[in-house]
Structures are given as structure tokens and as C-alpha cells.
Design an enzyme around this catalytic site. Structure first.
Site, mmCIF file in Angstrom:
data_model
loop_
_atom_site.group_PDB
_atom_site.id
_atom_site.type_symbol
_atom_site.label_atom_id
_atom_site.label_comp_id
_atom_site.label_asym_id
_atom_site.label_seq_id
_atom_site.Cartn_x
_atom_site.Cartn_y
_atom_site.Cartn_z
ATOM 1 N N CYS A 197 -1.386 2.427 -14.947
ATOM 2 C CA CYS A 197 -2.737 1.874 -15.107
ATOM 3 C C CYS A 197 -3.763 2.999 -15.247
ATOM 4 O O CYS A 197 -4.149 3.638 -14.275
ATOM 5 C CB CYS A 197 -3.086 0.970 -13.930
ATOM 6 S SG CYS A 197 -4.740 0.257 -14.052
ATOM 7 N N CYS A 214 -7.088 2.346 -13.470
ATOM 8 C CA CYS A 214 -7.025 2.533 -12.009
ATOM 9 C C CYS A 214 -6.971 4.017 -11.649
ATOM 10 O O CYS A 214 -7.591 4.451 -10.693
ATOM 11 C CB CYS A 214 -5.778 1.878 -11.411
ATOM 12 S SG CYS A 214 -5.368 0.287 -12.106
ATOM 13 N N ASP A 215 -6.171 4.779 -12.373
ATOM 14 C CA ASP A 215 -5.827 6.120 -11.901
ATOM 15 C C ASP A 215 -6.329 7.264 -12.776
ATOM 16 O O ASP A 215 -6.184 8.430 -12.399
ATOM 17 C CB ASP A 215 -4.293 6.228 -11.779
ATOM 18 C CG ASP A 215 -3.765 5.240 -10.743
ATOM 19 O OD1 ASP A 215 -4.451 5.055 -9.724
ATOM 20 O OD2 ASP A 215 -2.690 4.651 -10.949
#
Ligand code: NDP
Length: 316
Positions: free
Chosen positions: A140, A143-144
Site C-alpha cells: 500500500c 499507507c507507507d
């Protein structure tokens, strides 16, 4: 009814942000929800490390810790949270029937499906090692990606998700290698044009990933050109896998309308499915946004839709 059968007003299947948010709303509306968590209690967030984009946590929070708090909040209002896996459903009549762990039968006046989706992985041992350790492999970018600001990263995949994530990463990272197994992208033309025009994205065509390198942390990726056999090391600190997701909807397909990729079709603007009393929320019905916060939002919709349905039917 056998001893193994139980009747509930509202059954929630799945325990990610969508399921727990549905539980909080359903419990506060006095629907006395019963939740079965599924195999991965807490969902995909329990396999991430730091979550920095969920509002309300200005300093960030670890994914597993966040899901523990979701659970606590759902239980505070008497959600009955149990470990168990829905193994079969029969939505041909009401009450709706759901079998848990192949043995226990639940009769439910309403069902909220929050079974999520699972990222596909390449299946390399080195990939899984770094994924599980949170040491440089993720599925992701949104997300990261921020953890790799100013660094060089590699991303594998050639679909819309990969193109979108490469674009996103190109704004944060110094360089993004996009590893594509053929000599063309599967992504839509518009996405292709965008990604091919970004100067700090380097396409690595016709290539497969042989290994993710690094002992403690990722420090490179070994790729092989499938046409020439030539191998090359990409010196990167992050490896993003974007080769698609599988929605966890297999057991519903006999009754619930799914799209070509297996995502549940909901009536736009609602969480309603084609079966009365069955609602779908979170990633099981969303292939576009797939964020914890959007999943939580649809979880809320599911509970409100279920409550409205039950009161219209005189069941609540
Ligand atoms: P897709 O299935 O569309 O694409 C997967 C990509 O990964 C393909 O390029 C595929 O290669 C590649 N791939 C698959 N397995 C491997 C492997 N083992 N090794 C290397 N590469 C591999 O998945 P997406 O997640 O991109 O998209 C899913 C759906 O969601 C699509 O319908 C997409 O259009 C939609 N979507 C829409 C968005 C939007 O509208 N904004 C955003 C994101 C997704 P190959 O091409 O060779 O098969």
C-alpha cells in the site's frame, strides 16, 4: 433449532475498520450485534506498522494497536465479538443463514458483510520475510509511501493500482522503478500516459522479481529480464507490490451480485446489496479507495442501513 443455532438481529462478518465501525453504530442503536472476526482478526491493518493517515492520531499509531482500540470501542457498547470464520451462507430466505466454522448456524435478521480483500503477493520467501517484519515490503503506497520520502523505491505491477501508486510515490521518492512483467501496461490509457510521462519513474519492462535483497532492511531488488535472461540489481530501500487484490467474497457468490473481479456490487450511495437485509461495507465492495478511513465510513453506512431496514420490517 439445534443447540448450535442462534438468532440475532444483526450479524457482522469481518473485523477490519469497516466491521468494527458497523459494530459501534449497530451496538449504539441497540441492535446487539454479533461479530465473527474471521481468520485475520483486525484485518489488513494488523499486518502494517505505522498508520499516519487516520484522522485523530496526530502522532500516528501502529496498525495492530489501532485495531485493538476499534475492538475496545465496539465492545464498550456490548458488541459480542467472537473468533470464527463464516464458512457458508444461505440467503434464499429470511432469517438469513450463516454457518460459522462449518458447525454453528446463525439465523440473522440482517447481515453486514465486512470481509475485506487480501493483497496478492509474488510469493517469494524474501518478500514475505520483509513484509512480516515491516522492513521494507508493503502492498500500500498511500499507507507507507511517506516512510520512503527522498529515497529510491521499486514497485511491481502494471495495472491501474500500480500506475496510481507509482504516480503517488513519484511525488515523494527520488526515483521509482516500475517492474512490469510484459512489454506493456494493463492500466487504462489515461493512467499509462500519466505514468510514462513522469521523469523520475523508470520502467523496467519484461522483468520479473527474482529476490528482495537485504538482511535487516530491504537494500535492493534483483530483477531478471524474461526475454534476455539478463539480471540487474535495483538499489532501493522500499519494495511495493501492486499486482491486485482478491476480495474475500467467495462464499457469497451464489446469492450476492459481484462484479467481474469478485467485488460485491452495492446500490450506489448505499451499502445495500441485491439481497434484502444484506449489506456490504469496506474493501469487499471497494476496489478504488481501499483506505481504513473510507472502509470505516462505509461501515457506518452499513449499520445505519441495517437499522433502517430492521425498523421498516418491524424487526427492531
Ligand atoms: P489488475 O489485475 O488490473 O492488474 C494487476 C497487474 O499486476 C497487471 O499488470 C499484471 O500483469 C500484474 N501482475 C499480476 N500478477 C503478477 C505477478 N505475479 N508478477 C508480476 N506482475 C503481476 O489489478 P489492479 O489492482 O491494478 O486493478 C484491479 C481493478 O481495479 C481493475 O479493474 C482496475 O481498473 C481497478 N482500479 C481502478 C482504479 C481507478 O479507477 N482509479 C484504481 C485502481 C484500480 P499482466 O498485465 O501481465 O497480467
Amino acid at each position: 433449532m439445534s443447540e448450535q443455532t442462534e438468532h440475532v438481529k444483526c450479524l457482522i462478518i469481518g473485523s477490519g475498520p469497516a466491521g468494527y465501525t458497523a459494530a459501534i453504530y449497530a451496538a449504539r442503536a441497540d441492535l446487539k450485534p454479533l461479530m465473527y472476526t474471521g481468520m485475520e482478526e483486525g484485518g489488513q491493518l494488523t499486518t502494517t506498522t505505522e498508520v499516519e493517515n487516520y484522522p485523530g492520531y496526530p502522532k500516528g499509531i501502529q496498525g495492530p494497536e489501532m485495531m485493538k482500540l476499534f475492538r475496545e470501542q465496539a465492545e464498550r457498547f456490548q458488541t459480542d465479538v467472537r473468533f470464527g470464520i463464516a464458512t457458508a451462507v444461505d440467503f434464499s430466505s429470511h432469517p438469513l443463514q450463516v454457518t460459522i466454522d462449518e458447525t454453528k448456524l446463525i439465523h440473522a435478521d440482517s447481515v453486514i458483510i465486512a470481509t475485506g480483500a487480501s493483497a496478492k503477493w509474488l510469493g517469494l520467501a524474501s518478500e514475505q520475510k520483509h513484509r512480516l517484519n515491516g522492513s521494507g515490503v508493503t502492498a500500500c503506497a498511500v499507507c507507507d509511501g511517506a516512510f520512503y520520502r527522498g529515497q529510491d523505491v521499486a514497485l511491481v505491477g502494471g495495472g491501474d493500482t500500480a500506475a496510481e501508486e507509482a504516480t503517488y510515490l513519484s511525488k515523494l521518492c527520488k526515483k521509482v522503478y516500475m517492474i512490469v512483467r510484459r512489454d506493456q501496461l494493463r492500466a487504462s490509457k489515461a493512467m499509462q500516459n500519466r505514468v510514462l510521462g513522469i521523469p523520475n519513474i523508470e520502467m523496467v519492462w519484461d522483468s520479473e522479481t527474482v529476490e528482495v535483497l537485504g538482511d535487516e532492511m530491504v537494500n535492493g531488488v534483483l530483477v531478471k529480464n524474461v526475454k534476455t535472461g539478463e539480471q540487474r540489481t535495483l538499489h532501493v530501500t522500499g519494495f511495493f507490490v501492486a499486482i491486485g487484490h482478491n476480495p474475500n467474497t467467495e462464499i457469497f457468490k451464489k446469492w450476492i451480485t459481484l462484479d467481474e473481479q469478485g467485488y460485491i456490487k452495492t446500490i450506489p450511495g448505499t451499502s445495500r446489496t441485491n439481497v434484502e437485509g444484506v449489506f456490504a461495507v469496506g474493501d469487499a465492495q471497494d476496489k478504488v479507495y481501499r483506505q481504513a478511513v473510507t472502509a470505516a465510513g462505509t461501515g457506518c453506512m452499513g449499520a445505519l442501513d441495517a437499522e433502517r431496514y430492521l425498523s421498516d420490517k418491524g424487526l427492531h
